[in-house]
Design a protein around this motif. Structure first.
Motif, PDB file in Angstrom:
ATOM      1  N   LYS A 192       0.846  -1.202   0.000  1.00 44.89           N
ATOM      2  CA  LYS A 192       0.000   0.000   0.000  1.00 44.89           C
ATOM      3  C   LYS A 192       0.880   1.251   0.000  1.00 44.89           C
ATOM      4  N   THR A 195       2.350   1.744  -3.421  1.00 38.23           N
ATOM      5  CA  THR A 195       1.340   2.240  -4.361  1.00 38.23           C
ATOM      6  C   THR A 195       1.039   3.715  -4.093  1.00 38.23           C
ATOM      7  N   LEU A 196       0.877   4.036  -2.794  1.00 35.73           N
ATOM      8  CA  LEU A 196       0.544   5.421  -2.452  1.00 35.73           C
ATOM      9  C   LEU A 196       1.673   6.361  -2.855  1.00 35.73           C
ATOM     10  N   THR A 198       3.773   5.994  -5.263  1.00 36.52           N
ATOM     11  CA  THR A 198       3.740   6.180  -6.720  1.00 36.52           C
ATOM     12  C   THR A 198       2.611   7.134  -7.095  1.00 36.52           C
ATOM     13  N   GLU A 199       1.437   6.906  -6.486  1.00 35.84           N
ATOM     14  CA  GLU A 199       0.290   7.770  -6.789  1.00 35.84           C
ATOM     15  C   GLU A 199       0.576   9.221  -6.433  1.00 35.84           C
ATOM     16  N   ALA A 202       2.839  10.891  -8.909  1.00 33.80           N
ATOM     17  CA  ALA A 202       2.119  11.238 -10.145  1.00 33.80           C
ATOM     18  C   ALA A 202       1.208  12.435  -9.899  1.00 33.80           C
ATOM     19  N   GLU A 203       0.581  12.450  -8.734  1.00 34.17           N
ATOM     20  CA  GLU A 203      -0.345  13.544  -8.431  1.00 34.17           C
ATOM     21  C   GLU A 203       0.390  14.870  -8.253  1.00 34.17           C
ATOM     22  N   LYS A 206       1.007  16.051 -11.615  1.00 35.39           N
ATOM     23  CA  LYS A 206      -0.272  16.468 -12.205  1.00 35.39           C
ATOM     24  C   LYS A 206      -0.709  17.824 -11.626  1.00 35.39           C
ATOM     25  N   THR A 400      -7.651  17.071  -7.441  1.00 35.73           N
ATOM     26  CA  THR A 400      -6.316  16.467  -7.288  1.00 35.73           C
ATOM     27  C   THR A 400      -5.712  16.834  -5.943  1.00 35.73           C
ATOM     28  N   SER A 403      -7.369  14.610  -3.353  1.00 35.78           N
ATOM     29  CA  SER A 403      -6.888  13.232  -3.459  1.00 35.78           C
ATOM     30  C   SER A 403      -5.457  13.119  -2.923  1.00 35.78           C
ATOM     31  N   ASN A 407      -4.262  10.854   0.143  1.00 38.41           N
ATOM     32  CA  ASN A 407      -3.212   9.843  -0.053  1.00 38.41           C
ATOM     33  C   ASN A 407      -2.038  10.069   0.895  1.00 38.41           C
TER      34      ASN A 407
END
Ligand code: MAN
Length: 558
Positions: A192, A195-196, A198-199, A202-203, A206, A400, A403, A407
């Motif tokens: 987790k 994954t977080l 990486t997210e 990316a965010e 973004k 974003t 989120s 995250n």
């Protein structure tokens, strides 16, 4: 037993040697045999410089300061810490007076050999628990005779031991499963986190893009020519005006028609009254006003009557009053052009240009306008923020940001979780939030692993929190283990501290110390309230099995 009496009984014979175990005096365990090998002298174990004739061994007289010359009698029992007359551990000069031997050695053939405290040797009581062969009462003081019961005791012990071992092996197996489960749960958290991370990366990228988008949209908005909302080109505006005007007229028509119908009804009513009046008035009554009114009515009735709203006319009106959306008489949408660009309003040159060039010009003109505004040459548009583009850019940025925040919070929670102490091998991770209960008195007690402890009233189901999990600790215990094995025993035990439970009237906040011992299954064995609102739970669980073994080994090594 009196010392002199014992001396008489024992005599030199007390030094009997147990042939089967090799040449060693009574009461000597195999691990100490080497100190008793000489056939003429004996050197005290802790003070080898003190040498005695071999006849002094087990002569029921304590010669050695460490009691090693009396392995088979109670003559040196006063050196034991268990003895009320202890003089042990009191150094006399450099001489060590601590008992050198652990006790009287019972061979216990058919069972387990063990040591009995010297105080118990020849005290007139059969100590079958430690000395099933009855050899601790070899002098038969007071006529006592302790039969050898090792065969039956050994058999019973082996049966129980087999059960214990089976249970211990099941418990160890269960613990392994828990540890494996805990490892999977830990891995899940690690995945987790990955994954977080990486997210989030990316965010973050973004977000930068979206911030730039919003800034640009706002910049463009500032440079926009302010127009009436919804307005398009001239034709579009005309269409909008015409549509509004027709709608206005349609509504007025419906209203006028309704008023006409009402007036029509009133006229018919009045004409009816006057007709009756004319027919019923008295012509012989010379009333000039009445006569004038009758004449007036006759003139009115003789004139051609206009037709007010015959059926055909009304049908026409009904059609006219229908909205265009229903009749499809005028398709307004076809007359409304898409919103013109600012450039359309500023200059019309683009009408003569090919589309790509027109777009380019459009952009350049917008940029020029923005530049002029930014340099104070032109006044900015006052409705910054109202455009669809700005709104969309702002919403996308907000979504974003939300989120990302969420995250990041999750990431912190998971990272903290990995740092938390879940006990040896992370084992309590597998038990977390599982609960066990036990009925006791007027309450059912509940223990939720790493959660909270509770008292649930059997009368009204009322729940009282007896503490919330705080930390994993260890405590030293010294308890008898009951025959069913559901007890803490003695040694270092893992303990869970639960604190800050519900406040106790006239007392502290409730707290619970949960002391754990190895068992095949999770089970709440015993609950006690040691002081007001200070509770102790004794709990069996496979989670601490190896730990208990490790702690025990450590203790033994020390
Ligand atoms: C309740 C229970 C008891 C506690 C008293 C204190 O009855 O929680 O365990 O001793 O309150 O008032």
């Amino acid at each position: 037993m009196g010392r002199l009496e014992a001396l008489l009984i024992v005599g030199f014979a007390a030094c009997f040697i147990n042939a089967a175990e090799g040449p060693r005096p009574r009461g000597v365990g195999p691990e100490f045999a080497r100190f008793y090998e000489s056939t003429d002298t004996f050197s005290c174990i802790s003070s080898p410089s003190i040498q005695l004739p071999i006849s002094h061994v087990n002569d029921d007289f304590c010669d050695c300061p460490d009691g090693s010359d009396e392995p088979g009698t109670s003559a040196c029992a006063h050196l034991s810490s268990l003895s009320p007359y202890t003089v042990g551990a009191v150094p006399i000069g450099d001489v060590n007076t601590t008992l050198a031997l652990p006790g009287y050695y019972c061979k216990n053939k058919g069972h387990q050999p063990s040591y009995v405290p010297f105080t118990n040797v020849n005290d007139g009581v059969c100590d079958y628990q430690l000395c099933c062969d009855g050899s601790d009462e070899w002098a038969k003081v007071g006529g006592i005779k302790c039969d050898d019961r090792c065969k039956e005791i050994g058999k019973e012990w082996r049966k129980l031991d087999e059960q214990r071992q089976k249970s211990a092996s099941n418990a160890a197996k269960r613990r392994k499963e828990l540890v494996a489960q805990a490892a999977i749960l830990r891995q899940e958290v690690e995945v987790k986190i990955h994954t977080l991370e990486t997210e989030i990366q990316a965010e973050e990228i973004k977000l930068k893009g979206l911030e730039a988008n919003l800034a640009e949209a706002e910049r463009q908005q500032r440079g926009k020519v302010v127009k009436r909302p919804g307005s398009g080109g001239k034709l579009s505006m005309l269409a909008q005006l015409a549509r509004d005007r027709i709608e206005e007229l349609r509504e007025a028509l419906i209203e006028v028609r309704s008023q006409r119908d009402m007036s029509k009804g009133r006229i018919a009513e009045l004409e009816g009254i006057l007709t009756t009046f004319k027919e019923e008035y008295n012509p012989n009554f010379n009333d000039e006003g009445v006569k004038r009114a009758v004449r007036g009515w006759e003139d009115y009735a003789a004139r051609d009557k206009p037709t007010i709203g015959d059926e055909a006319h009304d049908r026409d009106l009904d059609e006219i009053a229908k909205p265009d959306s229903e009749t499809g008489a005028i398709k307004w949408n076809e007359w409304e052009e898409p919103e013109e660009s600012d450039v359309d309003v500023l200059y019309k040159i683009e009408a003569y240009l090919p589309a790509p060039f027109r777009d380019w010009i459009d952009k350049k003109l917008r940029d020029l306008r923005v530049l002029l505004i930014e340099n104070g040459v032109l006044a900015p548009s006052s409705d910054v923020g109202s455009s669809k583009e700005v709104e969309e850019a702002r919403n996308a940025l907000k979504a974003t940001e939300d989120s990302l925040k969420n995250n990041r919070n999750q990431l912190n929670t998971h990272k903290e979780d990995l740092e938390k102490n879940y006990g040896a091998d992370d084992v309590f991770r597998a038990l977390k939030d599982q609960c066990i209960t036990k009925d006791s008195g007027e309450y059912t007690y509940e223990l939720c692993w790493l959660g909270s402890t509770k008292q649930i009233s059997k009368k009204n189901n009322g729940r009282t929190t007896m503490g919330n999990f705080v930390s994993i600790d260890s405590v030293t215990v010294d308890d008898e283990v009951p025959p069913d094995g559901k007890g803490l025993g003695s040694g270092v035990r893992v303990a869970l501290r639960y604190e800050n439970g519900q406040h106790c009237w006239n007392g502290p906040n409730r707290s619970t110390l949960v002391v754990l011992a190895c068992a095949e299954t999770d089970e709440l064995w015993k609950i006690t309230e040691e002081e007001k609102c200070v509770y102790r739970m004794e709990v069996g669980t496979p989670a601490v099995c190896e730990v208990a073994e490790k702690a025990q080994t450590l203790k033994d090594e020390l």
